[in-house]
Structures are given as structure tokens and as C-alpha cells.
Design a protein around this motif. Structure first.
Motif, PDB file in Angstrom:
ATOM      1  N   GLY A 178       0.827  -1.197   0.000  1.00  0.00           N
ATOM      2  CA  GLY A 178       0.000   0.000   0.000  1.00  0.00           C
ATOM      3  C   GLY A 178       0.865   1.251   0.000  1.00  0.00           C
ATOM      4  O   GLY A 178       2.049   1.238  -0.364  1.00  0.00           O
ATOM      5  N   ASN A 179       0.284   2.345   0.411  1.00  0.00           N
ATOM      6  CA  ASN A 179       0.956   3.645   0.370  1.00  0.00           C
ATOM      7  C   ASN A 179       1.930   3.763   1.542  1.00  0.00           C
ATOM      8  O   ASN A 179       1.711   4.491   2.508  1.00  0.00           O
ATOM      9  CB  ASN A 179      -0.090   4.758   0.397  1.00  0.00           C
ATOM     10  N   SER A 180       3.018   3.016   1.446  1.00  0.00           N
ATOM     11  CA  SER A 180       4.037   2.948   2.495  1.00  0.00           C
ATOM     12  C   SER A 180       5.307   3.611   1.980  1.00  0.00           C
ATOM     13  O   SER A 180       5.960   3.086   1.077  1.00  0.00           O
ATOM     14  CB  SER A 180       4.302   1.495   2.886  1.00  0.00           C
ATOM     15  N   ASP A 181       5.663   4.751   2.553  1.00  0.00           N
ATOM     16  CA  ASP A 181       6.760   5.571   2.040  1.00  0.00           C
ATOM     17  C   ASP A 181       7.866   5.720   3.076  1.00  0.00           C
ATOM     18  O   ASP A 181       7.621   5.719   4.294  1.00  0.00           O
ATOM     19  CB  ASP A 181       6.257   6.973   1.683  1.00  0.00           C
ATOM     20  N   SER A 182       9.090   5.866   2.573  1.00  0.00           N
ATOM     21  CA  SER A 182      10.250   6.254   3.380  1.00  0.00           C
ATOM     22  C   SER A 182      10.517   5.302   4.532  1.00  0.00           C
ATOM     23  O   SER A 182      10.972   5.705   5.604  1.00  0.00           O
ATOM     24  CB  SER A 182      10.073   7.692   3.914  1.00  0.00           C
ATOM     25  N   ASN A 183      10.251   4.024   4.313  1.00  0.00           N
ATOM     26  CA  ASN A 183      10.609   3.008   5.288  1.00  0.00           C
ATOM     27  C   ASN A 183      12.022   2.505   5.009  1.00  0.00           C
ATOM     28  O   ASN A 183      12.506   2.567   3.886  1.00  0.00           O
ATOM     29  CB  ASN A 183       9.619   1.849   5.224  1.00  0.00           C
ATOM     30  N   ILE A 184      12.678   1.981   6.045  1.00  0.00           N
ATOM     31  CA  ILE A 184      14.032   1.441   5.914  1.00  0.00           C
ATOM     32  C   ILE A 184      13.999  -0.034   6.294  1.00  0.00           C
ATOM     33  O   ILE A 184      13.561  -0.395   7.392  1.00  0.00           O
ATOM     34  CB  ILE A 184      15.024   2.204   6.808  1.00  0.00           C
ATOM     35  N   VAL A 185      14.458  -0.881   5.367  1.00  0.00           N
ATOM     36  CA  VAL A 185      14.584  -2.317   5.607  1.00  0.00           C
ATOM     37  C   VAL A 185      16.069  -2.618   5.524  1.00  0.00           C
ATOM     38  O   VAL A 185      16.654  -2.624   4.434  1.00  0.00           O
ATOM     39  CB  VAL A 185      13.781  -3.124   4.575  1.00  0.00           C
ATOM     40  N   SER A 186      16.706  -2.868   6.659  1.00  0.00           N
ATOM     41  CA  SER A 186      18.163  -2.842   6.712  1.00  0.00           C
ATOM     42  C   SER A 186      18.727  -3.983   7.543  1.00  0.00           C
ATOM     43  O   SER A 186      18.241  -4.271   8.649  1.00  0.00           O
ATOM     44  CB  SER A 186      18.624  -1.505   7.312  1.00  0.00           C
ATOM     45  N   GLY A 187      19.755  -4.644   7.003  1.00  0.00           N
ATOM     46  CA  GLY A 187      20.522  -5.607   7.786  1.00  0.00           C
ATOM     47  C   GLY A 187      19.789  -6.871   8.155  1.00  0.00           C
ATOM     48  O   GLY A 187      20.179  -7.560   9.107  1.00  0.00           O
ATOM     49  N   ASN A 188      18.742  -7.215   7.416  1.00  0.00           N
ATOM     50  CA  ASN A 188      17.957  -8.399   7.729  1.00  0.00           C
ATOM     51  C   ASN A 188      18.475  -9.622   6.972  1.00  0.00           C
ATOM     52  O   ASN A 188      19.030  -9.511   5.881  1.00  0.00           O
ATOM     53  CB  ASN A 188      16.491  -8.160   7.358  1.00  0.00           C
ATOM     54  N   HIS A 189      18.265 -10.797   7.551  1.00  0.00           N
ATOM     55  CA  HIS A 189      18.489 -12.073   6.877  1.00  0.00           C
ATOM     56  C   HIS A 189      17.127 -12.608   6.460  1.00  0.00           C
ATOM     57  O   HIS A 189      16.280 -12.898   7.318  1.00  0.00           O
ATOM     58  CB  HIS A 189      19.203 -13.059   7.797  1.00  0.00           C
ATOM     59  N   VAL A 190      16.905 -12.726   5.158  1.00  0.00           N
ATOM     60  CA  VAL A 190      15.597 -13.107   4.625  1.00  0.00           C
ATOM     61  C   VAL A 190      15.816 -14.318   3.732  1.00  0.00           C
ATOM     62  O   VAL A 190      16.379 -14.204   2.648  1.00  0.00           O
ATOM     63  CB  VAL A 190      14.952 -11.947   3.850  1.00  0.00           C
ATOM     64  N   LEU A 191      15.387 -15.459   4.173  1.00  0.00           N
ATOM     65  CA  LEU A 191      15.735 -16.681   3.474  1.00  0.00           C
ATOM     66  C   LEU A 191      14.611 -17.704   3.519  1.00  0.00           C
ATOM     67  O   LEU A 191      13.783 -17.715   4.433  1.00  0.00           O
ATOM     68  CB  LEU A 191      17.005 -17.302   4.056  1.00  0.00           C
ATOM     69  N   ASN A 192      14.574 -18.503   2.474  1.00  0.00           N
ATOM     70  CA  ASN A 192      13.718 -19.689   2.425  1.00  0.00           C
ATOM     71  C   ASN A 192      12.241 -19.363   2.566  1.00  0.00           C
ATOM     72  O   ASN A 192      11.494 -20.077   3.231  1.00  0.00           O
ATOM     73  CB  ASN A 192      14.158 -20.697   3.502  1.00  0.00           C
ATOM     74  N   GLN A 193      11.800 -18.262   1.918  1.00  0.00           N
ATOM     75  CA  GLN A 193      10.356 -18.055   1.748  1.00  0.00           C
ATOM     76  C   GLN A 193       9.931 -18.958   0.576  1.00  0.00           C
ATOM     77  O   GLN A 193      10.061 -18.586  -0.584  1.00  0.00           O
ATOM     78  CB  GLN A 193      10.046 -16.596   1.468  1.00  0.00           C
ATOM     79  N   THR A 194       9.454 -20.151   0.881  1.00  0.00           N
ATOM     80  CA  THR A 194       9.174 -21.169  -0.150  1.00  0.00           C
ATOM     81  C   THR A 194       7.807 -21.801   0.055  1.00  0.00           C
ATOM     82  O   THR A 194       7.601 -22.964  -0.269  1.00  0.00           O
ATOM     83  CB  THR A 194      10.253 -22.262  -0.140  1.00  0.00           C
ATOM     84  N   VAL A 195       6.858 -21.043   0.578  1.00  0.00           N
ATOM     85  CA  VAL A 195       5.515 -21.563   0.847  1.00  0.00           C
ATOM     86  C   VAL A 195       4.651 -21.365  -0.390  1.00  0.00           C
ATOM     87  O   VAL A 195       4.487 -20.251  -0.876  1.00  0.00           O
ATOM     88  CB  VAL A 195       4.889 -20.851   2.056  1.00  0.00           C
ATOM     89  N   SER A 196       4.070 -22.428  -0.893  1.00  0.00           N
ATOM     90  CA  SER A 196       3.227 -22.343  -2.081  1.00  0.00           C
ATOM     91  C   SER A 196       1.790 -22.020  -1.702  1.00  0.00           C
ATOM     92  O   SER A 196       1.338 -22.306  -0.586  1.00  0.00           O
ATOM     93  CB  SER A 196       3.275 -23.666  -2.850  1.00  0.00           C
ATOM     94  N   ASN A 197       1.086 -21.427  -2.662  1.00  0.00           N
ATOM     95  CA  ASN A 197      -0.326 -21.115  -2.471  1.00  0.00           C
ATOM     96  C   ASN A 197      -1.159 -22.392  -2.497  1.00  0.00           C
ATOM     97  O   ASN A 197      -0.767 -23.401  -3.097  1.00  0.00           O
ATOM     98  CB  ASN A 197      -0.781 -20.164  -3.581  1.00  0.00           C
ATOM     99  N   GLU A 198      -2.296 -22.343  -1.864  1.00  0.00           N
ATOM    100  CA  GLU A 198      -3.270 -23.432  -1.933  1.00  0.00           C
ATOM    101  C   GLU A 198      -4.212 -23.139  -3.093  1.00  0.00           C
ATOM    102  O   GLU A 198      -4.906 -22.118  -3.102  1.00  0.00           O
ATOM    103  CB  GLU A 198      -4.063 -23.529  -0.627  1.00  0.00           C
TER     104      GLU A 198
END
Length: 446
Positions: A178-198
Motif C-alpha cells: 500500500g501507500n508505504s513511504d520512506s521506510n528502511i529495511v536494513s541488515g535483515n536475513h531473509v531466506l527460504n520463503q518457499t511456501v506455495s499457495n493453496e
């Protein structure tokens, strides 16, 4: 795109549990499922498994220190159509959530219509929309709002920092929606998002519970849509995604989504047509390490996407900066810049500088050119991606080309001092760059 736009949770969904408001900074307390926290506390116990929401922030200027504890949900046994959140920050500002684990909800942490909040040093894992796990009554056509580790919706100036998000879905590890502005996503470990839809049964004319839908009025939806870090919008501007490690996610590693720029008339925008949706623009993707994403569907490490609902024209995000990232070993391209989608909105104007793009399954960097699509049975020309600046990138060992521009003679794209092993046409290796031309040189779409 999601099955429906994210909205705030209803009052009935919040009216579970007690109110916690203790004096003093970060008082050590015992909390229970559904409690509302209205002053700073340090958690002294694990919470859950909860059959509704986990913990709810009920005031501004609150710090919730999880103290190494876990807040857990019951998504694997939920047979209702109600979506549940581990920690909900709704309409508040200057909230800090830190130092613990959130698991087993439809979304781990959700910030909705809030600002200047922080999520720091939290592990969000196995937060999976229950409609993708169980055949809940009435859920077969449910349009999921959640399916994320950490999600920011319609909120500005938040910081998502030094967290770990793994095996959440079917949407993303970390999402800006949505209308989400000027956010900071920093220094994260983001791994293995592997979930399939039903998906619903073939031929049922139902949509998948968690969308997005196929390019038809009805359809099964998309089986795989789980992204590491998702800038979805519409209207997600001037966000910073920096120094994250994004690895082994199902669709893209990092994506900036398109937006509906014209609706009606069979999806054909007349000359000079006004944009009808808020674009996603001005986002900075910098110094991230992006590896082995996009399997099994052949998607990209860092991708600007152009996709959307049936009957609309969806234009790609524009005016973004992709700088100093390492994107290697992904199923598709290391960095993908698509056509804008409609001749009425022809410019992309992205900056792609100083990235390392090695050993990807298609190109190191792909800038797509013009193409022809069929609308209402009529072949319709679409503009390529132009006015991009691509400087001082390095790429080798990619399956097709290290640098690829699908526009004839690169059109208005400016390639300078890129060090590539192979390119598809001379202009990609121009202005002090290198690259052996593999061809063929693109031709304009009819």
C-alpha cells in the motif's frame, strides 16, 4: 499482487485478552494471548500457542522487549476464515518491538497505518496464511490479506532492522504494501520463503485463496509467489532496502511491483491517458547480497515487476536506484528491468550502478525491450524500458548474456563502463565498457 488490498483488522478481531499498562520503563511482565500493551514492558514468558492474535500494541511510544521469548500462533490448526497476527501495531507511532521470536501466525508482525515504528532483532518464521495450509471452511475463495513474516501496510518512516525472516508465506519474508513511504529495511536475513499457495480444484472456477489471479476473469491463481523482500504498493515510494542478505526465496529475492496505470477499454490506454493508480517510485535497493532466488519458476534476484489483474494495464515501477548489490546464482536474471507496459507511460528511468551479477540463469542484467501482446484478439505494441542509466556494473558466467538490452541500439538507455563477458549488442558495452557481442541485435516490435 495480493487477493485483496490489506485493511485494518476489525474491532472484534482485537477484542481478545486483557489490557497491560504498567509504570516504569520496560517493566518485566507475564503476558497472555490477546493482551493489549499500552506501556513499555519486557516479556518474562513465552506466549501461546494463541488461537487469535498474539499481542496488540495499544499506545504510542511503547517498547515491547520480547526478552528472547517466543510468541506463537496456531495457523496449522486454524479452520476459520479469520486471519491472525503475532504482534499487531495498528495506528500507532514510535513503537519498538525487539529481541524475540514470532511464529505460527498468518503474519508475524504487522504495522498498519502507523509511523516511526521499529522492529529490531526479531526472528519471524513459519508465519503462513492458514488458508495455504488447511482447507478451512469457506476459505477456498478467501482473498488473503496476510502471509508474511513482517509486513508494513499504509505506513511511513518505519525501520525494519537486523531481523531474521525464514519460511513465511505465501507472500514474503518482509513486505511494504500500500501507500508505504520512506521506510528502511536494513541488515535483515531473509531466506527460504518457499511456501506455495493453496489452489482450488481444477475447473472449479474458484480463485486461489491467496491470489494473485491468472490472466483470466477466473482462474487458479499463482502457485508460487513467495518473495524475500517485497515492495508492493501501490504508492510505495522512497523506501530504502539496504544491506540485507536475501537467499533461497521462491519467487524473486527483492522485488518492486507494478501498479495499475490504466483500467477500462479492454486495457488499452488512449494517448495522454492519466494514470489511475499510485506508482511505486524513488525506491533505493543498495548493498544487498541476493543469492539463489527464483526457483523453480525461473525468477530473478532483484526484479522490477510488471504484472496485475485481468482487464487492467499494469505499468512497471520507475525512478528507482539499484546500486552496489551482489546478485548471483539466481534462477532468472541477477537484475531485471521490464517494459513499462503501455505506450502512454513509456519511461522507466531507473539507475542500475555498481552491481555484481554473476552466474545467473538468464542474464546478469536484463533491460527488456518493446514487445507485442494480444488484447481482445488484437496485437498491440508495448513500449520497452527506456531512459535507464546503467554504470560500472560487473557480470560474468551468466547463462545468456552478462548485459542484455532488448531495445534496438539500446534506445535511450545509457550503458557506461560496465565490465561484462558477453553482451547482446554493442551499445551495452559502449562508453568504456567491455563485452563480446553474442547477438542477435533486437528489432523493434511492430
Amino acid at each position: 499482487m495480493r487477493g485483496r488490498a490489506l485493511g485494518v483488522l476489525s474491532a472484534s478481531a482485537l477484542a481478545v485478552g486483557g489490557m497491560v499498562a504498567l509504570a516504569g520503563p520496560a517493566s518485566a511482565v507475564t503476558l497472555n494471548c490477546g493482551d493489549t500493551v499500552t506501556s513499555s514492558v519486557s516479556l518474562s514468558n513465552d506466549v501461546g500457542p494463541c488461537t487469535g492474535n498474539g499481542l496488540i500494541i495499544g499506545a504510542d511510544n511503547v517498547t515491547l522487549n520480547l526478552g528472547g521469548h517466543t510468541v506463537s500462533g496456531s495457523n496449522t490448526t486454524n479452520t476459520t476464515t479469520t486471519e491472525q497476527v503475532g504482534i499487531l501495531i495498528q495506528g500507532h507511532r514510535n513503537v519498538v518491538v525487539q529481541n524475540g521470536t514470532v511464529t505460527g501466525f498468518d503474519a508475524g508482525i504487522a504495522i498498519q497505518k502507523g509511523s516511526k515504528n521499529q522492529v529490531i532483532n526479531v526472528t519471524a518464521h513459519d508465519n503462513i496464511n492458514h488458508s495455504s495450509l488447511v482447507n478451512a471452511p469457506g476459505a477456498a475463495n478467501n482473498k488473503c490479506s496476510f502471509g508474511d513474516g513482517i509486513v508494513v501496510t499504509g505506513s511511513n518512516n518505519n525501520i525494519i532492522k537486523n531481523n531474521t525472516a525464514f519460511h513465511n508465506g505465501p507472500f514474503d519474508g518482509i513486505g511494504l504494501v500500500g501507500n508505504s513511504d520512506s521506510n528502511i529495511v536494513s541488515g535483515n536475513h531473509v531466506l527460504n520463503q518457499t511456501v506455495s499457495n493453496e489452489l482450488p480444484p481444477a475447473g472449479s472456477n474458484l480463485n486461489g485463496p491467496c491470489g494473485p489471479f491468472s490472466a483470466a476473469p477466473t482462474g487458479a491463481g499463482r502457485l508460487h509467489q513467495d518473495i524475500g523482500i517485497r515492495v508492493e504498493g501501490p504508492g510505495a515510494d522512497n523506501n530504502t532496502v539496504v544491506a540485507n542478505n536475501v537467499t533461497d526465496n521462491q519467487l524473486n529475492g527483492i522485488s518492486i511491483h507494478g501498479y495499475v496505470c490504466w483500467a477500462g477499454n479492454g486495457g488499452v490506454a488512449p494517448p495522454g491517458a492519466p494514470q489511475v493508480g499510485l506508482p511505486n517510485t524513488g525506491n533505493l535497493i543498495q548493498a544487498n547480497t541476493v543469492k539463489r532466488n527464483g526457483f523453480p519458476d525461473g525468477l530473478d534476484g532483484i526484479g522490477i515487476l510488471r504484472q496485475g489483474p485481468f482487464g487492467n494495464i499494469v505499468c512497471a515501477s520507475h525512478g528507482n536506484s539499484i546500486i552496489g548489490n551482489t546478485s548471483i546464482g539466481n534462477a532468472g536474471s541477477g537484475i531485471f528491468v521490464p517494459p513499462t507496459g503501455d505506450p502512454a507511460f513509456p519511461s522507466a528511468s531507473n539507475t542500475v550502478n555498481q552491481n555484481i551479477v554473476n552466474n545467473n540463469g538468464v542474464d546478469g542484467i536484463t533491460v527488456q525491450g518493446p514487445f507485442t501482446t494480444t488484447i481482445n484478439g488484437v496485437p498491440t505494441a508495448r513500449a520497452g524500458s527506456t531512459d535507464n542509466t546503467l554504470i560500472s556494473n560487473k557480470g560474468t558466467g551468466n547463462a545468456r548474456d552478462d548485459g542484455f538490452d532488448g531495445n534496438p541500439n539500446c534506445d535511450h538507455n545509457f550503458w557506461q563502463q560496465n565490465i561484462f563477458g558477453t553482451v547482446n549488442q554493442p551499445c551495452v558495452a559502449d562508453h568504456g565498457g567491455t563485452g563480446t557481442v553474442t547477438g542477435p541485435i533486437p528489432v523493434a516490435a511492430p
